[in-house]
Design an enzyme around this catalytic site. Sequence first.
Site: not given
Length: 528
Positions: A63, A90-91, A178, A180, A232, A234-238, A384
């Site tokens: 943070g 870290c924090y 870090h 990550e 639509s 797009g990948v999400d709705s498909s 995603k």
Amino acid sequence: MVKKLLKKVRDPSILILDFGSQYSELIARRIREANVFSLVVSNFISIKEIQDIKPQGIILSGGPNSVYEDNAPKCDPKIFNLDIPVLGICYGMQLMVKELGGNVTTAINKAEYGRAPINIDCESDLLSNVKDKSIMWMSHGDSINNLPNGFIKIAHTENTLHAAISNREKKLFGVQFHPEVIHSEFGMRVIKNFVYSISKCKADWTTETFLDETIPRIKEQVGDKKVLLALSGGVDSSTLAFLLNKAIGKQLTCMFIDQGFMRKGEPEFLMNFFDKKFHIKVEYINARDRFIKKLKGVTDPEEKRKIIGEEFIRVFEEESNRLGPFQYLAQGTLYPDVIESAGTNLDPKTGERIAVKIKSHHNVGGLPKDLQFKLVEPLRKLFKDEVRKLGKALGLPDEIIKRHPFPGPGLSIRILGEVSNEKLNCLRDADWIVRDEIKKAGLYNDIWQAFAVLLPVKTVGVMGDKRTYAWPIVLRCVSSEDGMTADWSRIPYETLERISNRIVNEVAQVNRVVFDITSKPPGTIEWE
Ligand code: XMP
């Protein structure tokens, strides 16, 4: 609150408490890459909520604050006595040290940013198989002076005495670096050590387990009711359409509203693909005339977006009434949307939760909050890239999975000024050539977005013996990680040449092509 957020989500094996780090989400992603389900939650989470969730491990994120600042974010210190392993990053490590009686100071002249080789001081569960002198990524001003009782130092760097610490008995660990971040060479090893050996998590977060768990849940939630999904392309709705089709089959109706601003061939592709090939029922709504009429005389970009957004809702309501009634509405809400709306980010000054600003125009094409549907949102735990993997596993083709982001208002905001059918047809043809050549050059997957923009001015040209006055087309190609910042793509001259030649020769109303070499910031990706 947090429990509500986790509603319909399997309990996470690792909980990440967010202290405002820009990397909190990245920690969750790394852990999921290790096939362990993890979630970011607010640092305000109560002990009772943690006990309800029963995570196998807890991570305290980094943070921007200093632990001694008045408003420095905290968590309930009982967290260190739950007999659940804790890793402070870290924090998060500094907070743990302070709460347990150690000492943190501002490291004047000793702040460390960027790469630093770490020296391993002794064997430990956390740094097992991490190579001595390997590079870790540092970003801190404060450092730890004195460790609390029961802790030992397990690594240091040139500037940081306590780069990693451990209290093996209480299963409390801390790292100043870090793990990550991709630049930390053995960062993933550290994460895996914490997740597998220390927290004893199983690697059971996979597309298969997600499907095994989610499909029965959807069935249970929906029962025998009917579900509507606004597709639509797009990948999400498909992906959502495929998932729901698998779970509830004919109870699902997809609605595709064609506002007339899609790319060349896309409506046909979608209909063929979903309806004909996969027998997923898609209601095609041709609303082209309605939208173009509404935009007559409109030149202001925000006004365009507003009108399109409103008209979309109107069409959606009319059509859902006609096709319905539907009891459920399916939405492709993803995990970052959930985190954002839960407002886990912290104001670095006050330590209070702040809502993340979501660009207003990104909500265009969305649906109003007060529609009388219950929501089905089975993707709300996914990032995603996890949606892409799921889509692939469900059989979606690369055309959809790897499709470049495309704005809700579509081509209408790539025609500067007033939109007309003539300009739309022209832009559609030019845009098709751009995509075609970028794909043929093998560049499509390395580029974030590649598209054409039509400028409503006429420039002079010469073709044969005649002068021409026609529209210029702007070629916009950018590379980006998330659309927030972007750089213009260095397209090879040969590809640029082919695109330019083809557009000028094949698209009647165009006599000039220019290439946009502006990064974002200061430019934006779209031209409107
Ligand atoms: P800008 O132009 O702001 O775009 O740099 C960043 C990303 O957002 C997309 N974008 C939109 N998406 N509705 C959308 O759904 C919009 O009105 C809109 N405007 C921009 C843009 O394509 C890029 O990916």
